[in-house]
Structures are given as C-alpha cells and as structure tokens.
Design an enzyme around this catalytic site. Structure first.
Site, PDB file in Angstrom:
ATOM      1  N   GLU A  11      21.273  30.553  38.612  1.00  0.00           N
ATOM      2  CA  GLU A  11      21.779  30.611  39.982  1.00  0.00           C
ATOM      3  C   GLU A  11      23.008  31.485  40.150  1.00  0.00           C
ATOM      4  OE1 GLU A  11      21.858  26.815  42.194  1.00  0.00           O
ATOM      5  OE2 GLU A  11      20.774  25.993  40.499  1.00  0.00           O
ATOM      6  N   ASP A  84      19.707  25.003  38.426  1.00  0.00           N
ATOM      7  CA  ASP A  84      20.345  23.725  38.075  1.00  0.00           C
ATOM      8  C   ASP A  84      19.335  22.578  37.966  1.00  0.00           C
ATOM      9  OD1 ASP A  84      22.805  24.868  37.899  1.00  0.00           O
ATOM     10  OD2 ASP A  84      23.554  24.136  39.823  1.00  0.00           O
ATOM     11  N   ASP A  86      18.470  19.682  39.140  1.00  0.00           N
ATOM     12  CA  ASP A  86      18.425  18.638  40.161  1.00  0.00           C
ATOM     13  C   ASP A  86      17.416  19.048  41.238  1.00  0.00           C
ATOM     14  OD1 ASP A  86      19.740  20.669  41.476  1.00  0.00           O
ATOM     15  OD2 ASP A  86      21.668  19.649  41.588  1.00  0.00           O
ATOM     16  N   GLU A  88      17.826  20.286  44.189  1.00  0.00           N
ATOM     17  CA  GLU A  88      18.147  21.588  44.779  1.00  0.00           C
ATOM     18  C   GLU A  88      17.728  22.712  43.834  1.00  0.00           C
ATOM     19  OE1 GLU A  88      19.392  22.720  48.507  1.00  0.00           O
ATOM     20  OE2 GLU A  88      19.514  20.690  47.690  1.00  0.00           O
ATOM     21  N   TYR A 300      26.395  18.687  33.153  1.00  0.00           N
ATOM     22  CA  TYR A 300      26.152  18.907  34.582  1.00  0.00           C
ATOM     23  C   TYR A 300      26.923  17.892  35.416  1.00  0.00           C
ATOM     24  CZ  TYR A 300      23.584  20.286  38.755  1.00  0.00           C
ATOM     25  OH  TYR A 300      23.239  20.762  39.999  1.00  0.00           O
ATOM     26  N   ARG A 302      26.693  17.048  38.701  1.00  0.00           N
ATOM     27  CA  ARG A 302      26.097  16.312  39.828  1.00  0.00           C
ATOM     28  C   ARG A 302      25.168  15.250  39.252  1.00  0.00           C
ATOM     29  NH1 ARG A 302      26.220  21.692  41.801  1.00  0.00           N
ATOM     30  NH2 ARG A 302      27.724  21.882  43.498  1.00  0.00           N
ATOM     31  N   HIS A 347      20.388  12.591  34.980  1.00  0.00           N
ATOM     32  CA  HIS A 347      21.251  13.244  34.003  1.00  0.00           C
ATOM     33  C   HIS A 347      22.182  12.238  33.344  1.00  0.00           C
ATOM     34  CE1 HIS A 347      19.819  16.726  36.107  1.00  0.00           C
ATOM     35  NE2 HIS A 347      20.401  16.337  37.213  1.00  0.00           N
TER      36      HIS A 347
END
Length: 700
Positions: A11, A84, A86, A88, A300, A302, A347
């Site tokens: 990203e 990433d 997740d 998103e 990570y 989030r 996670h």
C-alpha cells in the site's frame, strides 16, 4: 543479469522500500498508494434496486500509479497482492486483482502481521486466494455508510444548511458527547465532608480517615455532622484497634490492542488518536536501523485481540530471565483473551517484532515521537509477560471513644512487572507506596492535627479522546480502524469542539443530533449500531450474506427517509447578535460558527468582511507590559491559548491558564498546570507550587 520474475504490490512507499530490501532482485516491489477504486464522490454510487451493487470508479489522480502497476505486472510471471492484513487491505487486493485482470481465486494474496525479513519470506511461500468474505464485509460497511451519509446529508442540507453530514459511527459519538454535556448541565452538586487525622507513632507520621461512629458507617453530609464527630474526639487520644496485614498480587495489563494503545498514548504521551496511528504505521512499515537495515519494529497496529504468538512469548521469556532473573518469569505463560465478544481476533496484540530491540538500542534511528511510542509498546509487551507484583497491605483501625478512623497503607514487596511498566489511569492516580509504621493493638498514637474538609460531588467528566474511544469500544461501536477517523470527522464538521483536551458539543452538533433523534433514532441507538457491527462480523466469517444484511437495514431506513422528507421542518440558523460594533463600518457584529467554534463577523457581510475572534477576559494583568489584560484565544488549529489583549503591541502568549492570584512568595503571575491528574498553581517567576483549591475534586 538477474531479471525479476515476481511483482509484490503493497500500500505505501515506506512499506515497499522495507520489503524490497528483504526480497532482492527477483522481486519488484511497488506501492498502490492505498485504494485504487472507490465509490464516486459526486453521487451515491450504490444501485439500491440492484441488490445494492456498488459502482466503483478509479480514484482521481491514480492514473500514473495504475499504469506503472499494469506495466510492471506484464513483465513478470507472478503478482502477489500484499496490502494490509485486514478487511480494508483485502478489499484493496480485490480491487487490484480486478484492475490487473488477475483471477481472484488464484493464490495471489499474501499477508504478514509484522514486516520482518523471515516473516515476509515465509508469507510469500504460502500465498492464498483473496478472501471474499473479508471483501464483502468491507463492501457492506462501505455501502452501509454511503447509504446513511448520502441519503441523510442532502436532507440536512435542504432543511438546515449546506455542508452538514451524518454517519453511523460519527453520529453515535456526537450523541455520547451531547448526552454527557446534558448530564453535566443537569448535575446538582451535593455537599459532603471528610475528616483526616494526622497522627504520629514515634517519629513516623501517617494519616487516618474518619470511618464510622458507634460501629455504624456514617456519611458526613454537613458541617453539623462534622462538629458532632469532632466534639466526641476533642482532646482524646487514638488507640490502635484491629491491625490487618495481608499480601496482595497485582497482575500486568495485556499487550496493547488498537483502542488501548490510543488511550494510553493519550494519557502518557499526550498524542491524539490520529497521531498515534500515524506514528504506529511508521513503526510497522519499517525504520532504517543502520547496519541491520530497514526493519518493521512493531506488529500490525489495527487489532482488537491481545493474544501473542508462542514464538514471541518464548523470546520474551528468555529476555526477561536474562535481564531481570528467573523470579520475574511467571510460573505459566500468560494467556490474554478478548474482552469484547465482537472482537475479530484476526491479528495478534501490538508488540515489538523482537523484544531484543530495546528502545535505547534503536533510539538514534527514531524520531522523538517514534521513540516514545515504540518505548510505550515495548514496555507494555515486556511487562505483560512478567510475573505479578506483590504488595504487602496494612489496614489499621484507630479508636477514639465511639469514633473509628482507619489508616490504609501498602508496600511493594516484589515489583514483578512494575519494574518495567504500570498502566496509566484516566483519573491520574498512581501506585505510590503509602507506608504505615508498625503498630499493635492497644497502642496509643499521638495526634498532630485533625483536618475537616468540605467537598462537593462533581459531575461526570467530559469525554477526552481516550475516554470516548474506550466507551465506543465497550459499546461495541466501530472497529480499530474507525476510531481515529471518526474523531477527526466530528471535529471537521464542527459538531464538537475541544476545550482543555475534552470534547464539547457545538450548537450545530446539538441541532443535528436533535433532528437525527426525531427522524432517525436507530442511527443514534448504540445498541442498534453495535448489532450492525456484529452483522458485519458475521459477513466476514461467512455466516451471513452482505446483501441480506444491507437489505434488512434499508427496509426501515427507507421508510424513515420518506417520513423525514415530508415532516422535517426547515430550520433557519440565525446569527446571534453581539454587543460588539464593527470597527471598519460601524455595523453590529454577530456570532457565527466556524471551523474552530464561534467567532464574530460583521452583519454587513458581504459588503464588509471584517471578523474577530471571541476573547474571554481572565481578569489577570499582562506580566510583560503591565497594561493589557490576559485573554483567552484560540489558535488556527482550535487549541486554547492565552495572550495579551494589546497584541501586536505586546506579544505575550502562554498555553497555561493564568490564575487571578499572585504568588504568595514573590507576587509573580501563577498559572494552572496538571501533574498526575492534580491541578497545581505554579509561579512563572520563582517556581513556587501549591495545590489549587479543591484540586482533588477538579482533577481529571
């Protein structure tokens, strides 16, 4: 000459740079710069009558990036999508696969919870297909938020004013802030008293608090109650009664999750939620550590699960044993589980990628903010894997005729995890030792002073960012990635302002929430919003179809929209007149609402565009010019500060609120400061400090 045969798409450029150094010349690593497709801004972009199908378009300005990715993909045999880990990130990978004409069922998706050489290489050995349940959960949230925002907002523009918006999570957040403000306004203080006995045992002094009268717990509600107690103990000695001593264990806090990291960074580092996530992203994506190369320093950031991998636990165990000794290792490895039943557990908790990278060892490679946040994460993780602290506690009853006072003390017997880290508190309290001298039943202790004090109950505190994040999490509203942007949005929309680091609803925010409560009560219902989050989690787990979830919501929502269109009355926001006269044209000035709260503007607009900030007089004379008055102002970013009203002739400014009382030692100006939650009056000239009146009650 080596020719790359694989393309890895991440990203961000920082992430691409880190991973590129790990993989060598066989791989091209490029960045998509976040999302490449999204719903259009100019229209709702959702086909309501076609199973809520989203109409994605290429994000403006992404043309060069996409061409570069397309060209690179044609030169290689294999494309890996490494956005990433997740919802998103999965959606970004899906959009990339669509644009690059990849088969989403092929093993093209790689994920890693930390950006370290071994983890990245291992991930590339085990690619998987794109997880469409994750993608659909993200699509469902996006469509849901788009329907709410793009259906209600035009209604608010039509009925109230242009530029307003409504959103699921942001509306609940504003309502929480408004409800708290209403609680504060409705609060009626109640008087209560305390009596503290300052006692001596030999040369040791200690305190005891009034506890009970004639064996019954008694509340001191008035001065008359206090006088009754004081009359009973006047001139009489205190005799030691029951002495209780016991050992107490205190366990460490779990590793950080997104919300707890944001809260603790606010308490200890004074970071806004958005800043915490920005700095954490930098630590996750990688920092150049000189000879060691570029390394991702944390996992990570989030996540809503505090669990830790066995490998990380074992490394921490070895480190703790070597650094502190085996007695600091718990008998069994600590296992942390999710508190929130709706947590996704995708996670690990947030931890250093290697506990061996002590903050001091990487200090020279990090910015000040990066170091402070890394140190916080490192210490929290290490402490979470350590043995419990052991405290010796002591409780002593002190009898004075029919009156009982009680003294409580504690002593740290074994620090355990507290040797490394102790979690902060919203009220600013600390775990300091309160030692009591040895005492036995029947002993008489001397009295040096009896101190009665009047107090008043305090209203519930306004929300700080940390408190609001915690409350949203406890209610099951939003997810780790939503907290920071939600707090930013409600400020940008002028629905709330920040005063002394606490949220205050604006008149505009109150008006919007009142209309939402009347016409769209479900959107503001915390339980309803939390239930929707649960439905989105079910979509992610493949238990529900995302179209069905949206369809069920839209049935009642559409009816509400039709009703509101017909019944919502137009609201005219009139400018509030002020007593100020425009110094340019002589017209009366009015109060207007701007990005950072109210300001004064000329009523002759647009012929006269004169504006002034609203200033509040503090009643303190300027210490620089001794002529002007110190007034409260607001910076361009909305932060309160204090300056001389003779500016620009006098340029005195201060972030600290001045106190309308001179220093008792030198007569200099004193200002309010906070220390561990207590309000202190500090002299700016000689450094004299004293507790502010009722500091114990006004402390946050």
């Amino acid at each position: 000459m080596n020719v790359a045969d694989s393309l890895v798409i991440v990203e961000s450029p920082a992430k691409a740079k880190t991973i590129g150094k790990y993989l060598g010349s066989k791989f091209i690593v490029k960045a998509s710069m976040g999302h490449i497709r999204d719903l259009p801004k100019s229209q709702i972009g959702v086909e309501v009558d076609n199973n809520f199908q989203p109409k994605y378009i290429t994000i403006r300005g992404k043309g060069n990036v996409l061409k570069e990715l397309k060209d690179a993909s044609k030169k290689v045999k294999k494309v890996y999508l490494a956005s990433d880990p997740d919802r998103e990130g999965e959606a970004i990978a899906w959009h990339l696969a669509h644009y690059l004409e990849l088969d989403e069922k092929d093993a093209c998706r790689v994920v890693f919870n930390e950006i370290t050489k071994q983890v990245v290489k291992d991930a590339l050995k085990t690619p998987r297909a794109i997880d469409m349940d994750l993608v659909n959960a993200q699509q469902a949230r996006r469509v849901l938020d788009r329907l709410v925002g793009y259906k209600i907002s035009p209604l608010l523009w039509k009925k109230v004013k242009k530029g307003l918006s409504a959103g699921r999570v942001q509306s609940v957040a504003v309502k929480l802030i408004m409800d708290r403000e209403n609680e504060i306004k409705a609060f009626v203080p109640e008087e209560y008293w305390s009596i503290t006995a300052h006692l001596m045992k030999g040369n040791a002094s200690f305190e005891a608090k009034f506890h009970s009268l004639q064996g019954d717990k008694k509340e001191l509600k008035s001065e008359a109650d206090v006088k009754e107690v004081l009359a009973l103990i006047e001139g009489r000695p205190f005799e030691v009664g029951e002495v209780k001593e016991k050992e107490r264990q205190r366990n460490p806090s779990p590793p950080f999750i997104t919300s707890s990291l944001q809260q603790e960074a606010a308490r200890k580092l004074n970071f806004r939620a958005s800043k915490t996530m920005q700095v954490a992203q930098q630590l996750y994506e990688g920092v150049d550590l000189g000879k060691e190369g570029t390394v991702g320093l944390i996992t990570y950031m989030r996540t809503d699960s505090p669990r830790i991998s066995p490998i990380a636990q074992e490394e921490a165990k070895e480190y703790i044993g070597t650094k502190f000794g085996v007695k600091y290792i718990p008998e069994t490895p600590r296992v942390y589980t999710r508190k929130n039943a709706n947590a996704q557990d995708a996670h690990e908790g947030i931890r250093p990628t290697s506990v061996l990278r002590e903050p001091e060892a990487v200090k020279s490679y990090l910015s000040r903010d990066q170091l402070r946040l890394y140190k916080l994460i490192w210490e929290r993780f290490v402490a979470s894997q350590m043995a419990s602290a052991i405290l010796d506690t002591m409780s002593v009853d002190l009898n004075n005729g029919p009156v009982l006072f009680r003294a409580v003390g504690s002593k740290l017997k074994f620090p355990g995890f507290m040797k490394v880290y102790v979690e902060g508190n919203d009220d600013g309290s600390t775990d300091e030792d309160r030692l009591l001298p040895p005492m036995t039943a029947g002993e008489v202790v001397n009295t040096s002073n009896i101190d009665p004090k009047q107090h008043f109950t305090q209203p519930p505190p306004r929300y700080t960012e940390a408190r609001l994040v915690r409350t949203l999490e406890e209610l099951g509203i939003g997810r780790p990635s939503t907290y920071a942007p939600t707090l930013e949005t409600i400020q940008k929309r002028n629905y709330v302002a920040i005063e002394e680091k606490k949220f205050v609803p604006t008149e505009l925010g109150e008006l919007v929430i009142q209309l939402m409560e009347e016409f769209f009560p479900e959107i503001l219902d915390a339980e309803f919003t939390a239930h929707m989050e649960g439905d989105l989690d079910n979509v992610e787990e493949g238990k529900e179809n995302w179209v069905d979830v949206i369809g069920e919501f839209y049935k009642s929502f559409e009816k509400r929209l039709i009703f509101a269109e017909d019944e919502m009355k137009e609201v005219e926001i009139r400018d509030e007149p002020s007593e100020e006269i425009c110094d340019k044209c002589g017209s009366q000035m009015v109060y207007k609402m701007g990005r950072f709260g109210k300001f004064l503007a000329c009523s002759g607009f647009p012929d006269c565009r004169n504006t002034k900030p609203i200033v509040k007089d503090t009643g303190v004379t300027c210490p620089t010019c001794n002529q002007g008055q110190i007034v409260e102002r607001r910076s361009k970013k909305g932060r309160l500060f204090y300056g001389c009203d003779r500016y620009p002739e006098c340029n005195y400014v201060s972030w600290d609120k001045p106190v309308a009382k001179p220093c008792p030692d030198c007569g200099g100006m004193m200002v309010e400061k906070r220390s561990r939650g207590n309000v202190i009056w500090h002299c700016t000239v000689c450094g004299h400090d004293e507790n502010a009146p009722d500091a114990d009650e006004s402390a946050e």
